[in-house]
Motif scaffolding. Structure first.
Motif, PDB file in Angstrom:
ATOM      1  N   LEU A 178       0.696  -1.172   0.018  1.00  0.00           N
ATOM      2  CA  LEU A 178       0.012   0.100  -0.082  1.00  0.00           C
ATOM      3  C   LEU A 178       0.676   1.354  -0.030  1.00  0.00           C
ATOM      4  O   LEU A 178       0.447   2.102  -0.550  1.00  0.00           O
ATOM      5  N   LYS A 179       2.031   1.041   0.582  1.00  0.00           N
ATOM      6  CA  LYS A 179       2.887   2.227   0.730  1.00  0.00           C
ATOM      7  C   LYS A 179       3.355   2.631  -0.613  1.00  0.00           C
ATOM      8  O   LYS A 179       3.363   3.879  -0.941  1.00  0.00           O
ATOM      9  N   LYS A 180       3.943   1.556  -1.149  1.00  0.00           N
ATOM     10  CA  LYS A 180       4.416   1.801  -2.701  1.00  0.00           C
ATOM     11  C   LYS A 180       3.429   2.223  -3.688  1.00  0.00           C
ATOM     12  O   LYS A 180       3.620   3.129  -4.360  1.00  0.00           O
ATOM     13  N   TYR A 181       2.339   1.747  -3.679  1.00  0.00           N
ATOM     14  CA  TYR A 181       1.076   2.149  -4.313  1.00  0.00           C
ATOM     15  C   TYR A 181       0.773   3.709  -4.159  1.00  0.00           C
ATOM     16  O   TYR A 181       0.682   4.362  -5.207  1.00  0.00           O
ATOM     17  N   TYR A 182       0.295   4.221  -2.925  1.00  0.00           N
ATOM     18  CA  TYR A 182       0.276   5.495  -2.516  1.00  0.00           C
ATOM     19  C   TYR A 182       1.443   6.556  -2.973  1.00  0.00           C
ATOM     20  O   TYR A 182       1.287   7.478  -3.560  1.00  0.00           O
ATOM     21  N   THR A 183       2.615   6.043  -2.803  1.00  0.00           N
ATOM     22  CA  THR A 183       3.749   6.733  -3.405  1.00  0.00           C
ATOM     23  C   THR A 183       3.660   7.085  -4.902  1.00  0.00           C
ATOM     24  O   THR A 183       4.023   7.934  -5.371  1.00  0.00           O
ATOM     25  N   SER A 184       3.567   5.714  -5.447  1.00  0.00           N
ATOM     26  CA  SER A 184       3.511   5.903  -7.069  1.00  0.00           C
ATOM     27  C   SER A 184       2.281   6.721  -7.572  1.00  0.00           C
ATOM     28  O   SER A 184       2.200   7.431  -8.520  1.00  0.00           O
ATOM     29  N   LEU A 185       1.122   6.684  -6.767  1.00  0.00           N
ATOM     30  CA  LEU A 185      -0.174   7.349  -6.949  1.00  0.00           C
ATOM     31  C   LEU A 185       0.185   8.965  -6.913  1.00  0.00           C
ATOM     32  O   LEU A 185      -0.177   9.808  -7.727  1.00  0.00           O
ATOM     33  N   ARG A 186       0.898   9.316  -5.914  1.00  0.00           N
ATOM     34  CA  ARG A 186       1.221  10.775  -5.597  1.00  0.00           C
ATOM     35  C   ARG A 186       2.255  11.184  -6.668  1.00  0.00           C
ATOM     36  O   ARG A 186       1.916  12.300  -7.054  1.00  0.00           O
ATOM     37  N   ALA A 187       3.060  10.371  -7.241  1.00  0.00           N
ATOM     38  CA  ALA A 187       3.887  10.709  -7.894  1.00  0.00           C
ATOM     39  C   ALA A 187       3.373  10.845  -9.361  1.00  0.00           C
ATOM     40  O   ALA A 187       3.639  11.993  -9.917  1.00  0.00           O
ATOM     41  N   SER A 188       2.217  10.142  -9.670  1.00  0.00           N
ATOM     42  CA  SER A 188       1.665  10.212 -10.769  1.00  0.00           C
ATOM     43  C   SER A 188       0.661  11.571 -10.757  1.00  0.00           C
ATOM     44  O   SER A 188       0.474  12.281 -12.100  1.00  0.00           O
ATOM     45  N   ILE A 189       0.179  11.890  -9.812  1.00  0.00           N
ATOM     46  CA  ILE A 189      -0.688  12.993  -9.723  1.00  0.00           C
ATOM     47  C   ILE A 189       0.171  14.397  -9.898  1.00  0.00           C
ATOM     48  O   ILE A 189       0.037  15.105 -10.409  1.00  0.00           O
ATOM     49  N   ALA A 190       1.234  14.432  -9.196  1.00  0.00           N
ATOM     50  CA  ALA A 190       2.398  15.445  -9.382  1.00  0.00           C
ATOM     51  C   ALA A 190       2.908  15.517 -10.777  1.00  0.00           C
ATOM     52  O   ALA A 190       2.944  16.711 -11.357  1.00  0.00           O
ATOM     53  N   GLU A 191       2.997  14.245 -11.606  1.00  0.00           N
ATOM     54  CA  GLU A 191       3.551  14.476 -12.937  1.00  0.00           C
ATOM     55  C   GLU A 191       2.343  15.217 -13.531  1.00  0.00           C
ATOM     56  O   GLU A 191       2.489  15.783 -14.579  1.00  0.00           O
ATOM     57  N   ALA A 192       1.037  14.510 -13.259  1.00  0.00           N
ATOM     58  CA  ALA A 192      -0.242  15.062 -14.030  1.00  0.00           C
ATOM     59  C   ALA A 192      -0.333  16.643 -14.109  1.00  0.00           C
ATOM     60  O   ALA A 192      -0.482  17.422 -14.839  1.00  0.00           O
ATOM     61  N   ARG A 193      -0.082  17.085 -12.701  1.00  0.00           N
ATOM     62  CA  ARG A 193      -0.275  18.339 -12.462  1.00  0.00           C
ATOM     63  C   ARG A 193       0.631  19.352 -13.046  1.00  0.00           C
ATOM     64  O   ARG A 193       0.496  20.649 -13.722  1.00  0.00           O
ATOM     65  N   THR A 194       1.818  18.944 -13.210  1.00  0.00           N
ATOM     66  CA  THR A 194       2.961  19.622 -13.835  1.00  0.00           C
ATOM     67  C   THR A 194       2.628  19.677 -15.476  1.00  0.00           C
ATOM     68  O   THR A 194       2.742  20.590 -15.967  1.00  0.00           O
ATOM     69  N   LYS A 195       2.314  18.430 -15.868  1.00  0.00           N
ATOM     70  CA  LYS A 195       2.095  18.471 -17.301  1.00  0.00           C
ATOM     71  C   LYS A 195       0.736  19.440 -17.827  1.00  0.00           C
ATOM     72  O   LYS A 195       0.955  20.158 -18.658  1.00  0.00           O
ATOM     73  N   LEU A 196      -0.084  19.283 -17.071  1.00  0.00           N
ATOM     74  CA  LEU A 196      -1.259  20.060 -17.389  1.00  0.00           C
ATOM     75  C   LEU A 196      -1.029  21.374 -17.233  1.00  0.00           C
ATOM     76  O   LEU A 196      -1.438  22.360 -17.958  1.00  0.00           O
ATOM     77  N   GLY A 197      -0.351  21.961 -15.970  1.00  0.00           N
ATOM     78  CA  GLY A 197      -0.029  23.325 -15.599  1.00  0.00           C
ATOM     79  C   GLY A 197       0.933  23.786 -16.915  1.00  0.00           C
ATOM     80  O   GLY A 197       0.451  25.062 -17.276  1.00  0.00           O
ATOM     81  N   GLU A 198       1.772  23.043 -17.532  1.00  0.00           N
ATOM     82  CA  GLU A 198       2.625  23.497 -18.545  1.00  0.00           C
ATOM     83  C   GLU A 198       1.620  23.778 -19.824  1.00  0.00           C
ATOM     84  O   GLU A 198       1.686  24.727 -20.364  1.00  0.00           O
ATOM     85  N   GLU A 199       0.868  23.060 -19.947  1.00  0.00           N
ATOM     86  CA  GLU A 199       0.016  22.887 -21.357  1.00  0.00           C
ATOM     87  C   GLU A 199      -1.044  24.081 -21.229  1.00  0.00           C
ATOM     88  O   GLU A 199      -1.265  24.768 -22.022  1.00  0.00           O
ATOM     89  N   LEU A 200      -1.692  24.221 -19.910  1.00  0.00           N
ATOM     90  CA  LEU A 200      -2.798  25.199 -19.661  1.00  0.00           C
ATOM     91  C   LEU A 200      -2.108  26.656 -19.764  1.00  0.00           C
ATOM     92  O   LEU A 200      -2.814  27.449 -20.159  1.00  0.00           O
ATOM     93  N   THR A 201      -0.947  26.836 -19.115  1.00  0.00           N
ATOM     94  CA  THR A 201      -0.327  27.762 -19.289  1.00  0.00           C
ATOM     95  C   THR A 201       0.095  28.437 -20.778  1.00  0.00           C
ATOM     96  O   THR A 201      -0.243  29.531 -20.937  1.00  0.00           O
ATOM     97  N   ALA A 202       0.381  27.456 -21.534  1.00  0.00           N
ATOM     98  CA  ALA A 202       0.833  27.617 -23.034  1.00  0.00           C
ATOM     99  C   ALA A 202      -0.639  28.118 -23.716  1.00  0.00           C
ATOM    100  O   ALA A 202      -0.513  29.080 -24.541  1.00  0.00           O
ATOM    101  N   TRP A 203      -1.702  27.445 -23.241  1.00  0.00           N
ATOM    102  CA  TRP A 203      -2.946  27.964 -23.946  1.00  0.00           C
ATOM    103  C   TRP A 203      -3.541  29.390 -23.370  1.00  0.00           C
ATOM    104  O   TRP A 203      -3.885  30.301 -24.465  1.00  0.00           O
ATOM    105  N   ARG A 204      -3.068  29.718 -22.067  1.00  0.00           N
ATOM    106  CA  ARG A 204      -3.447  31.140 -21.715  1.00  0.00           C
ATOM    107  C   ARG A 204      -2.594  31.962 -22.471  1.00  0.00           C
ATOM    108  O   ARG A 204      -3.248  32.995 -22.947  1.00  0.00           O
ATOM    109  N   ASP A 205      -1.298  31.747 -22.450  1.00  0.00           N
ATOM    110  CA  ASP A 205      -0.380  32.655 -23.241  1.00  0.00           C
ATOM    111  C   ASP A 205      -0.887  32.653 -24.947  1.00  0.00           C
ATOM    112  O   ASP A 205      -0.772  33.972 -25.319  1.00  0.00           O
ATOM    113  N   ALA A 206      -1.302  31.763 -25.263  1.00  0.00           N
ATOM    114  CA  ALA A 206      -1.636  31.768 -26.675  1.00  0.00           C
ATOM    115  C   ALA A 206      -2.959  32.378 -26.890  1.00  0.00           C
ATOM    116  O   ALA A 206      -3.334  33.357 -27.861  1.00  0.00           O
TER     117      ALA A 206
END
Length: 107
Positions: free
Chosen positions: A51-79
């Motif tokens: 469970l610890k490994k699973y939730y660690t991986s889940l948190r890492a996936s959520i952080a990666e998703a936030r970063t990716k979406l943040g970059e793309e949505l910022t680029a859209w805002r700028d466009a």
């Protein structure tokens, strides 16, 4: 033990103003998948560690998703630039006008 692969899936669709000139690297409809390590069956005695490994991986996936979406949505805002600014002011002004009308009818 049957272990299914898991992933965090994020999909969005952007509808920019017609005047928007978006870079070719941006797509109006996008789906991203972020893998999460599989959670083994809970029959074993390694439940806490799994469970610890699973939730660690889940948190890492959520952080990666936030970063990716943040970059793309910022680029859209700028466009989009200032094309949407007038729209927001008009909506706020309409809301303010409605509040004034309600005050006037109570008198």
């Amino acid at each position: 033990m049957d272990v299914q692969s898991r992933e965090l899936t994020v999909t969005y669709k952007i509808v920019p103003p017609p005047s928007t000139v978006a870079p070719s690297s941006l797509s109006q409809e996008t789906t991203h998948r972020f893998p999460i390590i599989p959670l083994p069956g809970l029959e074993s005695k390694e439940d806490d560690d799994s469970l610890k490994k699973y939730y660690t991986s889940l948190r890492a996936s959520i952080a990666e998703a936030r970063t990716k979406l943040g970059e793309e949505l910022t680029a859209w805002r700028d466009a989009v630039g200032n094309a949407e600014l007038g729209k927001e002011k008009s909506v706020k002004a309409e809301a303010d006008d409605e509040g004034e009308e309600e005050e006037n009818t109570e008198e």
